[in-house]
Design an enzyme around this catalytic site. Structure first.
Site, PDB file in Angstrom:
ATOM      1  CG  ASP A   1       0.602   3.295   6.879  1.00 32.82           C
ATOM      2  OD1 ASP A   1      -0.374   2.629   6.486  1.00 32.82           O
ATOM      3  OD2 ASP A   1       1.686   2.787   7.227  1.00 32.82           O
TER       4      ASP A   1
ATOM      5  CE  LYS B   1      -2.278  -1.529   3.642  1.00 26.27           C
ATOM      6  NZ  LYS B   1      -1.896  -2.976   3.673  1.00 26.27           N
ATOM      7  CB  THR B   2       3.744   2.308   2.099  1.00 22.78           C
ATOM      8  OG1 THR B   2       3.004   2.217   3.312  1.00 22.78           O
ATOM      9  CG2 THR B   2       4.680   3.504   2.167  1.00 22.78           C
TER      10      THR B   2
ATOM     11  CB  THR C   1      -4.476  -3.478   8.329  1.00 24.79           C
ATOM     12  OG1 THR C   1      -4.565  -2.862   9.614  1.00 24.79           O
ATOM     13  CG2 THR C   1      -3.086  -3.258   7.757  1.00 24.79           C
TER      14      THR C   1
ATOM     15  NE  ARG D   1       6.016  -4.307   5.364  1.00 26.64           N
ATOM     16  CZ  ARG D   1       4.992  -3.612   5.858  1.00 26.64           C
ATOM     17  NH1 ARG D   1       4.367  -4.051   6.941  1.00 26.64           N
ATOM     18  NH2 ARG D   1       4.601  -2.501   5.283  1.00 26.64           N
TER      19      ARG D   1
END
Length: 334
Positions: free
Chosen positions: A110, A65-66, A159, A218
């Protein structure tokens, strides 16, 4: 040793993550449908010489997402201002951030679900009308001051999309869910990471890392770094399949990516609570983990692979979990 599934990487890993992130959509691996849509939305906005509509990305941690926020910034030739929801404690903090924006900038928030309600409500007019109202002197003589803001794009990441209020969700013109990656996509990410970090890796080793990465870039990158550590410690500059297997076993990450917390979660659910149903709070207390950590980090993958179900009465272990742990079904007493 830090957990490989932690939602937030440590300082060293975070610095490396920045170098591993793709810069443009054509470099971004996975999320094919989302990429197609973003290509259209970005191209149309550039054609009209306008800001991109506000976007909300949601899904489990570690799916990109980032990274997507920065990719969009590059594609739109815009500067990205990144902040975390919990860091904006009052409307004054938000005012300072918004008034520092230049026309066309992107504000990335975020964990946007963790914005305080009063701050969230202040965002409404900023997103809709590019105006921000602040109250001067909160007493009988107080008055409202309205500030004009430059056109900007807000990108929110969460999330826990269900924790966002309906009014805030409604103000995002584009809402997209990020999904877990398939094995081929993770292999491609691992091989790209190896190239960026100037490390050779055999195809078999890359596949083995991908199998145990829970469909999450990640985690794949973090596993790669730890496997590289084991190989380098052994005096090797290339990662072979034996290096990967040795390292991953030492890290207690099993053949499908389950770690110690997953195993304790499933064993407790099956052996102590007869496979469920059992409430999440009870389960979290039994294994000594935070509820939010289980719900946001661990359960999405267990649900994805069909090991558990969420029911109105609580969590239930499925046949796949029994089979993977090699536990036979136990009789339930009614």
């Amino acid at each position: 040793m830090s957990r490989l599934l932690d939602a937030h990487p440590n300082a060293t890993d975070a610095q490396e993550e920045l170098t591993l992130r793709p810069q443009h959509l054509d470099e971004y691996v996975g999320q094919k449908d989302l990429k197609k849509n973003l290509t259209v939305f970005i191209g149309a906005a550039l054609h009209r010489n306008e800001c991109l509509d506000h976007l909300l990305f949601y899904g489990p941690p570690g799916l990109g997402k980032t990274t997507l926020a920065y990719v969009i910034g590059n594609e739109m030739h815009a500067h990205v201002h990144a902040v975390s929801g919990p860091s904006i404690e009052k409307t004054g903090d938000l005012a300072a951030i918004l008034t520092a924006l230049e026309p066309g900038d992107i504000l990335f928030i975020d964990e946007i679900h963790r914005l305080p309600r009063i701050v969230e409500e202040s965002l409404y007019t900023a997103m809709e009308d590019f105006k921000f109202s602040v109250v001067i002197n909160r007493d009988a003589s107080g008055k409202a001051l309205t500030l004009d803001l430059p056109p900007f794009t807000l990108i929110g990441a969460t999330t826990r999309a269900g924790d966002l209020s309906a009014p805030l969700r409604a103000r995002f013109g584009i809402t997209e869910k990020l999904h877990f990656y398939d094995q081929d996509e993770i292999v491609e990410i691992v091989e790209r990471t190896a190239r960026v970090l100037h490390t050779k890796i055999s195809p078999e080793a890359a596949i083995e890392i991908a199998k145990r990465s829970r469909g999450t870039p990640r985690i794949a990158n973090r596993l790669f770094r730890r496997v590289r550590d084991f190989a380098n410690f052994a005096g090797k500059d290339e990662i072979e399949i034996d290096d990967a297997l040795h390292a991953l076993d030492a890290l207690k990450v099993d053949s499908i990516g389950l770690d110690d917390v997953d195993i304790r979660y499933l064993r407790t659910l099956i052996e102590r609570f007869k496979g469920g149903p059992v409430g999440l709070e009870t389960l979290a207390n039994a294994i000594g983990e935070e509820i939010m950590n289980l719900e946001d980090v661990y359960e999405p993958y267990l649900l994805q692979i069909g090991f558990i179900d969420r029911t109105p009465r609580g969590r239930v272990a499925n046949d796949k979990a029994y089979k993977h742990l090699q536990i036979s079904h136990q009789e339930k007493l009614f």
